[in-house]
Each structure stands twice: as structure tokens, then as C-alpha cells.
Design a protein around this motif. Sequence first.
Motif, PDB file in Angstrom:
ATOM      1  N   GLN A  85       0.917  -1.219   0.102  1.00 21.07           N
ATOM      2  CA  GLN A  85       0.012  -0.082   0.011  1.00 21.07           C
ATOM      3  C   GLN A  85       0.905   1.254   0.016  1.00 21.07           C
ATOM      4  O   GLN A  85       0.562   2.106  -0.651  1.00 21.07           O
ATOM      5  CB  GLN A  85      -0.841   0.024   1.280  1.00 21.07           C
ATOM      6  N   LYS A  86       1.958   1.326   0.674  1.00 23.33           N
ATOM      7  CA  LYS A  86       2.729   2.256   0.782  1.00 23.33           C
ATOM      8  C   LYS A  86       3.400   2.530  -0.776  1.00 23.33           C
ATOM      9  O   LYS A  86       3.368   3.741  -0.868  1.00 23.33           O
ATOM     10  CB  LYS A  86       3.966   1.836   1.802  1.00 23.33           C
ATOM     11  N   ALA A 130       2.121   1.994  -3.450  1.00 19.58           N
ATOM     12  CA  ALA A 130       1.053   2.348  -4.371  1.00 19.58           C
ATOM     13  C   ALA A 130       0.965   4.061  -3.985  1.00 19.58           C
ATOM     14  O   ALA A 130       1.021   5.078  -4.771  1.00 19.58           O
ATOM     15  CB  ALA A 130      -0.249   1.973  -3.864  1.00 19.58           C
ATOM     16  N   GLU A 131       0.855   4.576  -2.524  1.00 20.86           N
ATOM     17  CA  GLU A 131       0.947   5.956  -2.077  1.00 20.86           C
ATOM     18  C   GLU A 131       2.279   6.677  -2.795  1.00 20.86           C
ATOM     19  O   GLU A 131       2.001   7.828  -3.117  1.00 20.86           O
ATOM     20  CB  GLU A 131       0.935   5.883  -0.587  1.00 20.86           C
ATOM     21  N   TRP A 132       3.148   6.009  -2.735  1.00 22.41           N
ATOM     22  CA  TRP A 132       4.571   6.667  -2.987  1.00 22.41           C
ATOM     23  C   TRP A 132       4.319   7.075  -4.623  1.00 22.41           C
ATOM     24  O   TRP A 132       4.717   8.324  -5.144  1.00 22.41           O
ATOM     25  CB  TRP A 132       5.736   5.887  -2.884  1.00 22.41           C
ATOM     26  N   LYS A 144       1.422   7.423  -6.253  1.00 25.82           N
ATOM     27  CA  LYS A 144       0.457   8.313  -6.473  1.00 25.82           C
ATOM     28  C   LYS A 144       0.955   9.630  -6.019  1.00 25.82           C
ATOM     29  O   LYS A 144       0.779  10.746  -6.843  1.00 25.82           O
ATOM     30  CB  LYS A 144      -0.543   7.775  -5.445  1.00 25.82           C
ATOM     31  N   ALA A 145       1.831   9.757  -5.094  1.00 23.78           N
ATOM     32  CA  ALA A 145       2.349  11.170  -4.508  1.00 23.78           C
ATOM     33  C   ALA A 145       3.216  11.507  -5.625  1.00 23.78           C
ATOM     34  O   ALA A 145       3.305  12.967  -5.834  1.00 23.78           O
ATOM     35  CB  ALA A 145       2.999  10.895  -3.371  1.00 23.78           C
ATOM     36  N   GLN A 146       3.755  10.748  -6.483  1.00 25.54           N
ATOM     37  CA  GLN A 146       4.567  11.454  -7.656  1.00 25.54           C
ATOM     38  C   GLN A 146       4.063  11.580  -8.872  1.00 25.54           C
ATOM     39  O   GLN A 146       4.524  11.610 -10.056  1.00 25.54           O
ATOM     40  CB  GLN A 146       5.874  10.564  -7.822  1.00 25.54           C
ATOM     41  N   GLU A 162      -1.490   7.213 -11.460  1.00 27.85           N
ATOM     42  CA  GLU A 162      -2.899   7.216 -11.255  1.00 27.85           C
ATOM     43  C   GLU A 162      -2.925   5.380 -10.879  1.00 27.85           C
ATOM     44  O   GLU A 162      -2.272   4.785 -11.696  1.00 27.85           O
ATOM     45  CB  GLU A 162      -3.427   7.249 -12.536  1.00 27.85           C
ATOM     46  N   ILE A 163      -3.609   5.318  -9.656  1.00 29.08           N
ATOM     47  CA  ILE A 163      -3.605   3.900  -9.124  1.00 29.08           C
ATOM     48  C   ILE A 163      -4.755   3.210  -9.709  1.00 29.08           C
ATOM     49  O   ILE A 163      -5.719   3.820  -9.404  1.00 29.08           O
ATOM     50  CB  ILE A 163      -3.332   3.890  -7.726  1.00 29.08           C
TER      51      ILE A 163
END
Lengths: 95, 494
Positions: free
Chosen positions: B285-286, B288-290, B292-294, B297-298
Motif C-alpha cells: 500500500q505504501k 502505491a501511495e509513493w 500516487k504522490a509522484q 494514477e492507481i
Amino acid sequence: MSVDKDTVRRIAKLARLALEEERVEPMERELNQILAWVEQLGEVNVEDVPAMTSVVAQRLKMREDKVTDGGQPEAVTANAPLSEDNFFVVPKVVE
Amino acid sequence: MSDPTEFTLAEARDAVRGKKISSVELTQAFIAAMQAARPLNAFVTETPDRALAMAKASDARIAKGEAGKLEGLPLAIKDLFCTKGVRSTAGSNILGNFIPPYESTVTQNLWDAGAVMLGKTNMDEFAMGSSNETSYYKPVLNPWRAKDSNAALVPGGSSGGSSAAVASRICLAATGTDTGGSIRQPAAVTGTVGIKPTYGRCSRWGIVAFASSLDQAGPMTRTVRDAAILLGSMASVDPKDSTSVDLPVPDYEAGLESGVKGLRIGIPKEYRLDGAPPEIDALWQKGAEWLKAQGAEIVEISLPHTKYALPAYYIVAPAEASSNLARYDGVRFGHRAKGTHEIAELYEKSRAEGFGAEVRRRILIGTYVLSAGYYDAYYIRAQKVRSLIARDFEQAFAKCDAILTPATPGPAFPVGAKSDDPISMYLNDVFTVTVNLAGLPGLAVPAGLTANGLPLGLQVIGKAFDEATVLKVGRSIEVAANFTSRPETWWRAP
């Protein structure tokens, strides 16, 4: 499907792998464990699905039918455990 | 720089090219590190003399302004690659005396680029294993240990000597091969980077064959950039391998920093396993968040046949192995049993003496699933399931540009923990094996540590021949994860 001891002996013969009699039973058990596990493929509907024959979409390459290498009998037999005059030596196979 | 073994491959390349250090100096430092790390048992054969001779030749080329892309850089080579004049064992007793009279295409490419060979790394016998414990030359130890523990952990497998060598900084980088996860799983459990390229990207010529429709060579490195550099030199179009694909090798390093903005990253829901440690899911999950933050699109995707990949693999791979390993007959090369008087007996005894338990087991499974009456029920069915797995990916890639998954179901485990249960060992490859079946590229990149201090990796899967995107996504994860932890050097004598 599962294998019995005779099947284990028969496969070992086909594979040209000597299997001591005391190894037959453990091998039977190990093979059946693996075969029982792969059995779940039976659940998949594979009707009209082609078996994979090529991993990436590519036609098998053709090349010109010409000799590109060879004439190195010493190199070919260099790793043979037993060789004579660049021939491999095996036990007599024809009576 | 006080200790040249601290260099990444990219840094060493620039230092050697910029004449800040000679190849001989660099190579000497790695030879010393390699010899000091013998407790890890990462090498089957060390080749320090050859390394120094190659380094001297490199320095001479650099002096003449003829430096290649990897000029003067010391690498470790998995013992599955045939190296001319240097023993190549495939981790097996049956090839214990085998000295190839030819060089594999991948290693030839490396030497042509100027690289230096430090030695041949240990591995599971014929690449069959996920822990390096099936090697005839004894297990390799993972340089990592759990917090407050001295217990010996496995370095993953089959490329376990290579992963341990890279993680312990006793080579700049190493080659590996991957049939079901043998680059990515050992990379993940040692905190290193490994990429299995698309099937057909690296030539298989001169690599001891395990399962020919699945085997691929790839780099194992400390950084994603190093993987891009090494893959660029390993890959080629090779007339000697009919499955080598006719596509030019791109410059993988060029687009590495271009980021993931606008990329669609697929998250396959089937990769959530019941009973997997919560740390694995949290890291995923982390990741995917990394991304997304860059700016990525997830997207949720489905790979419905995932659970059938391992069982299909354990039909296809042993079937191909049983055919490939038929060549070890005690006649042309390899071990030959003594005191046999009949040809079949010579074959049977030489093979029984030469192969270890896991290899024998797989040969028998393979022979069984290919035997008359069982071929359709097992082999053909598995190849059909394989088509379905490849189709899953095809459909998923209509919705995304790359896929993010965990690399392994857990961290490195203790030596001996899984060796009595083949299936629990096979499950190590649950996240990696789908990629081999579909022939796609997959990258493992270190992403974090477990609570007890062991590395975990994430996997990026790409479209066929889109290694560039895989590496770019991997690089974005690497930047966000900022994985700087390293094992303590307990193996060095005080």
C-alpha cells in the motif's frame, strides 16, 4: 491422479535415474504430495483455450542452412569422462 | 573515496572512466572483500588471477581511450553461465568438473564491454530452489540477520550467491537467471535490485538450461540505475538463440529519471494472500501511495488466474527440465559412475550419483507428466492455463502501464526452515512466477524493513519489452523508499 510404487519405479526407469528400493516409498509420497497440489488445475475451464506454444509473439527465426561452426573434436570431447582419439567411450552396446 | 567497494556500479564506472581510480585498484579492493567474505559461501569458484589480468587489460584500454561501457568493473557471474576455461557447475555435482570450451553470449557481451570477472557465484542446483540450499556446494548465507539474532538466514534462490555477493558489497553487481523468480526473490530478501527482462531479451545461449520457455538472464545490483546499466550490456540480439528477439537494445539509463507522472499503475486484487504477514500488505500500500504522490494514477486490476500459476509452473518447468537434463548421461561431460558394464546402468547410476534430491524429484515429476497417457491431462492443460495467465495480463495492460505487487510473501527465512516441505518452498515464488509464465519483465526493488530488521521488496511488472517503464517505476519507488539500511559486516574477521 496419484502414483503407486510401481509407477515410481517405471518413471525412474524412463528417466534413466537409478532409485534405490528404500527411496521408492519416500519418493512416492513426495510425488503424490506435488501431484495432489497441481490437481487444482482441474478446476479451470480450458475449453477452446489454445495451449501456449510461444512465450512472446514471434515467428521462429529461420537461418541459412550452412555450417557456422565445427571441426573441433578436441574441444567437443575435452570434458568427456572417458574418451579415446576424440571418440566418446561407452560400454559395449552391440553384441 | 576511502573504500572503493562502497561505489555503486554507476559511480565506479564514472570513477574509472574519469581516471580517479584504476581498474586494478578497484578490482584488488573487491578481491580482498570477496576473500574476507568466505563465511557467506557466495562463490563456488573465485577467479582473482583472471580478474587482475582483465583489470590490467582494462587499464591499458582506458589509457588508449578505448574504454567500453563497463570498462574495468568487477562483476560476479552466476555459475549457470558457461565461462570459457573456468569451471561452470550449475550448483551440481554432475558438472563438478565441467570446464566449458565456450563462453555464454551474455557473459561474452559483458567482457566485450570491458567488465572484469571476480568469480562464479553459488546457486541452487540447476537453479531449482528458492533458498540456495539445494546447491551441492553448500548453502549461501544471507548477509542480513534479524535484529538481536545470530540465526543464519537464506539469501533466497536460485541466484542466492549473486544476491549475497551484491548485498555484502563483494562485487559491484552480478548476473542472475530467473525461471520462476530466481532473480527477484533473492534480490527482495537481500535488499537488492533484480530485473528479469522479457523472455527473448537476453540470449540463453551458453546458459545451462533448466526450463527453456521460462529461463531468462538478468542483472542483480544495488540500485535501479545499476540494473539499467548492466541490462543494457547483457541484452542483445543473438543468432545463436532462436528465441532471442530482433529488437534493438534501448538505452535503459536514459529515461530512468523521467518519473511516473501520468502513468497508470495496476494493483491486482488477487495478489492479496490470506495469511500473508500484514507487513507485506502494508508495504504494498505504501508503494502505491509513493507512486500516487509522484503523479501516477492507481487503478485496481484483476488477474483472475493468478492462483493457478504455481501449479501450472510445477508441471511446465519440471517437464522441460526432465528433457533438458536428459543430456547428463555420464558420456559426453560431467560425472560418470564407476564400475558399470552396461550402457543403461551407466546412465542410471551416473545420474543418480550426480543429481541432488530436488533435481531428481523434478526430473521424475517431469517424466511423469510427459509420459504416455498423462501428457494431455497435465502438460497440455498446464500450457492452456498458461495461455489464460498471459491473457489476464494482456487484458490488465489495456487499463494500466505497469503493475505493482509485493515481491515475496515474506522476508528471508532461517536455513533449514522449509527444506523438508517442497510445496512451502515453492510458495516463495507465488508473486513472481506468473511473470515467467507470461514472458513479461519484472523488477524487484527494496522498499522497506520488517519490524525485526529484514529487507522486503516490491515488484514492478511491465508489458513485453517495456523494461524502460519498469525501470522508471522502480526508480520512483527507490527514491521514495530511500532504502539506505545495510547488513552489519559480521562475516569479516575482526
